[in-house]
Motif scaffolding. Structure first.
Motif, mmCIF file in Angstrom:
data_model
loop_
_atom_site.group_PDB
_atom_site.id
_atom_site.type_symbol
_atom_site.label_atom_id
_atom_site.label_comp_id
_atom_site.label_asym_id
_atom_site.label_seq_id
_atom_site.Cartn_x
_atom_site.Cartn_y
_atom_site.Cartn_z
ATOM 1 N N GLY A 1 0.803 -1.214 0.000
ATOM 2 C CA GLY A 1 0.000 0.000 0.000
ATOM 3 C C GLY A 1 0.835 1.261 0.000
ATOM 4 O O GLY A 1 1.869 1.351 -0.686
ATOM 5 N N GLU A 2 0.402 2.234 0.789
ATOM 6 C CA GLU A 2 1.086 3.521 0.808
ATOM 7 C C GLU A 2 2.433 3.474 1.509
ATOM 8 O O GLU A 2 3.184 4.459 1.465
ATOM 9 N N ALA A 3 2.755 2.339 2.154
ATOM 10 C CA ALA A 3 4.086 2.191 2.740
ATOM 11 C C ALA A 3 5.154 2.042 1.654
ATOM 12 O O ALA A 3 6.342 2.256 1.907
ATOM 13 N N LEU B 1 -5.228 -2.745 -11.168
ATOM 14 C CA LEU B 1 -5.433 -1.653 -10.211
ATOM 15 C C LEU B 1 -5.870 -2.226 -8.864
ATOM 16 O O LEU B 1 -6.737 -3.098 -8.793
ATOM 17 N N GLY B 2 -5.245 -1.763 -7.814
ATOM 18 C CA GLY B 2 -5.616 -2.192 -6.477
ATOM 19 C C GLY B 2 -5.014 -3.509 -6.055
ATOM 20 O O GLY B 2 -5.136 -3.903 -4.892
ATOM 21 N N THR B 3 -4.397 -4.215 -6.971
ATOM 22 C CA THR B 3 -3.695 -5.453 -6.615
ATOM 23 C C THR B 3 -2.193 -5.223 -6.745
ATOM 24 O O THR B 3 -1.480 -5.176 -5.753
ATOM 25 N N LEU B 4 -1.735 -5.052 -7.968
ATOM 26 C CA LEU B 4 -0.308 -4.768 -8.169
ATOM 27 C C LEU B 4 -0.015 -3.280 -8.017
ATOM 28 O O LEU B 4 0.997 -2.888 -7.429
ATOM 29 N N TYR B 5 -0.904 -2.429 -8.532
ATOM 30 C CA TYR B 5 -0.617 -0.994 -8.593
ATOM 31 C C TYR B 5 -1.461 -0.195 -7.609
ATOM 32 O O TYR B 5 -2.597 -0.568 -7.265
ATOM 33 N N ASP B 6 -0.911 0.940 -7.213
ATOM 34 C CA ASP B 6 -1.646 1.966 -6.476
ATOM 35 C C ASP B 6 -2.854 2.349 -7.340
ATOM 36 O O ASP B 6 -2.693 2.812 -8.474
ATOM 37 N N CYS C 1 -3.887 5.829 -16.598
ATOM 38 C CA CYS C 1 -4.781 5.415 -17.685
ATOM 39 C C CYS C 1 -5.502 6.616 -18.305
ATOM 40 O O CYS C 1 -5.707 6.655 -19.525
ATOM 41 N N ARG C 2 -5.875 7.586 -17.475
ATOM 42 C CA ARG C 2 -6.529 8.783 -18.017
ATOM 43 C C ARG C 2 -5.586 9.597 -18.885
ATOM 44 O O ARG C 2 -6.007 10.200 -19.883
ATOM 45 N N ILE D 1 -5.092 4.785 -7.300
ATOM 46 C CA ILE D 1 -5.233 6.191 -7.697
ATOM 47 C C ILE D 1 -4.179 6.552 -8.739
ATOM 48 O O ILE D 1 -4.472 7.166 -9.769
ATOM 49 N N LEU D 2 -2.950 6.144 -8.479
ATOM 50 C CA LEU D 2 -1.853 6.433 -9.411
ATOM 51 C C LEU D 2 -2.088 5.730 -10.757
ATOM 52 O O LEU D 2 -1.911 6.314 -11.823
#
Length: 528
Positions: free
Chosen positions: A183-185, A219-224, A232-233, A226-227
């Motif tokens: 996560g954010e750590a 998203l949410g598994t391997l990658y942050d 993607c946007r 939000i980032l």
């Protein structure tokens, strides 16, 4: 490590970014990726960091984490090779996978473990890999990260960069390796590089749609999340930076903050760190590069080389084998005879050393010496097969030091030679005309041997230099051309020709050419 900021227009000896970018080319080879993969990841990661509003210091962390993220690849090479046969091909396949999916990992093992091996041996390798389970992968990645951190610190990186290179295999959901953080750590700079790494890879393979599909899927598994969603946007504009023909100039120009230049002592420290990086490739080469560097430099002192040339020679010794990273450890550690195709790959490693080191202008001289360490005076070496007239004294010394040090080390196909046996072998190579006698004498003296001077005997009492002149004379070169080729004065060439004519009892070029043919003196001459 000491560095000093400089303006972009400064004629600095070597920028830290140049050295690290060169090293990234080697890690591309070691991980089975095309050269400039890491540079492209760096460029994309910087673009992503900028779009997120990261400051200059944070962008600097992104920059160096991206370039150094695979610097630990050599630490696990022999273990991965033991499972798959070619660790570079395996690494390339693993980079495409979601390693948290057991089915993907199993498919990789069944398809690629022991690839190219006989059926029975391959079956045993698959069983052994399955028995080892995910614990072995975690051990391998842990070793990778620990080595990466140590090397990053030795290269003078900030704490955030040294920590960041240990996190590039972690996952947002905590199922990554070594599994220290989640996560954010995970440092934001490392999270940026993780997204950029996979985006570059899948963009290269499947274009914009392929890259955004993979990022969204993970998203949410391997990658942050939000980032990753931000990427993607912005993917269309972000990925444009990867369409440049070469990433080298773009990455060096994009270094955040003022360029950092290595001081002489910092450069020496960095070169030694690279030597140790290279030697981790195989258990059989531990200490080889640094040993060759010390021996070559000491031999250079014996020969009276100037201090700057000795420094260049020592540093060429540190990095001469960096191209070994681009050849599978399964080949380096093979106990039996190499196949033709395996031998051809081995013959390429000096070429790879030159390609990795040769881009920065400050490393051009060093790269040219390093690339010649397997060349021989009689033209029988590799990868170019060039003759004595094209081998400088430093290159000859490095070649002799490399042979001697390698002989005193064990190899998978033989035990280590004793120092006396290695000296005997080295002297035999000199007498056979493959290694330079003066270089061999200097290397043996530097290694502590008391030796009788070796001198190759030429017909009619010709000296080494006279034989070089005779060879060029036989090719029809004018005195001025010969002087340019041999780096001596045109007048000196004329004196050598007169001495040659007197010694062999002729007075014309044609008769001298016939003498050279009779005594096989043109077998190793390069007509270019």
């Amino acid at each position: 490590m000491s560095t000093t900021p400089t303006s972009a227009s400064s004629s600095a000896p070597l920028r830290l970014a140049e050295l690290v970018a060169s090293l990234s080319l080697a890690t591309d080879l070691g991980t089975g990726q095309p050269m400039e993969h890491a540079l492209r990841v760096c460029r994309l990661a910087l673009e992503l960091a900028s779009s997120l509003g990261l400051n200059e210091r944070e962008c600097g962390d992104v920059y160096y984490i991206a370039l150094l993220r695979a610097i630990g690849c050599v630490s696990d090479a022999h273990r991965v090779a033991a499972r798959f046969g070619d660790e570079m091909l395996a690494n390339a396949q693993i980079s495409l996978m979601d390693t948290a999916q057991p089915g993907d990992v199993l498919n990789l093992l069944l398809r690629h473990a022991g690839e190219g091996q006989p059926a029975l041996r391959r079956a045993r390798m698959i069983v052994a890999a399955l028995a080892a389970g995910p614990g072995e992968r975690n051990q391998i990645i842990t070793a990778h990260c620990e080595v990466a951190e140590q090397l990053a610190r030795r290269l003078g990186m900030r704490d955030e960069v040294a920590l960041g290179v240990t996190q590039v295999y972690e996952r947002w959901d905590g199922k990554g390796a070594p599994g220290w953080v989640s996560g954010e750590a995970i440092l934001q700079a490392a999270r940026v590089v993780i997204v950029a790494r996979d985006a570059e890879l899948f963009y290269r393979l499947d274009g914009l749609d392929g890259a955004t599909y993979v990022i969204r899927k993970r998203l949410g598994t391997l990658y942050d999340p939000i980032l990753g969603e931000h990427f993607c946007r912005q993917a269309t504009s972000l990925l444009r930076v990867l369409d440049a023909e070469t990433a080298w100039d773009a990455v060096l120009a994009a270094e955040p903050g003022p360029p950092l230049v290595l001081t002489p002592s910092a450069r020496e420290t960095a070169m030694r760190a690279i030597a140790d990086f290279v030697d981790l490739k195989s258990p059989y080469t531990a200490g080889h590069s640094s040993g060759v560097a010390r021996l070559a430099a000491s031999a250079g002192e014996q020969l009276g080389l100037a201090e700057p040339e000795i420094t260049t020679l020592r540093q060429a010794g540190y990095v001469h084998d960096i191209g070994r990273v681009g050849v599978s450890t399964a080949i380096w550690d093979k106990p039996g005879a190499l196949s033709i195709s395996e031998w051809e790959r081995v013959r390429l490693h000096p070429y790879l050393s030159e390609r990795v080191l040769g881009r920065p202008a400050a490393l051009t001289r060093l790269a040219s010496i390093a690339a010649l360490h397997h060349e021989r005076l009689d033209g029988s070496g590799y990868y170019r097969g060039i003759p004595a007239s094209m081998l400088s004294l430093p290159a000859r010394v490095l070649a002799a030091a490399d042979v001697y040090h390698a002989l005193t080390e064990r190899r998978p196909h033989r035990p280590a030679y004793t120092s006396d046996a290695a000296a005997t072998q080295l002297q035999a190579e000199a007498r056979a005309g493959r290694l330079d006698p003066s270089a061999v004498n200097a290397v043996l003296a530097a290694a502590g041997h008391r030796i009788a001077l070796i001198k190759r005997e030429w017909p009619a009492g010709l000296s080494d230099r006279e034989v070089e002149v005779l060879r060029l004379l036989a090719l029809g070169l004018a005195n001025r051309e010969m002087g340019h080729r041999l780096s001596i004065a045109e007048k000196t060439v004329g004196h050598h020709i007169q001495h040659i004519y007197t010694k062999i009892g002729v007075s014309t070029r044609a008769a001298a050419t016939l003498f050279a043919l009779q005594h096989d003196l043109l077998a190793d001459v390069d007509p270019a």
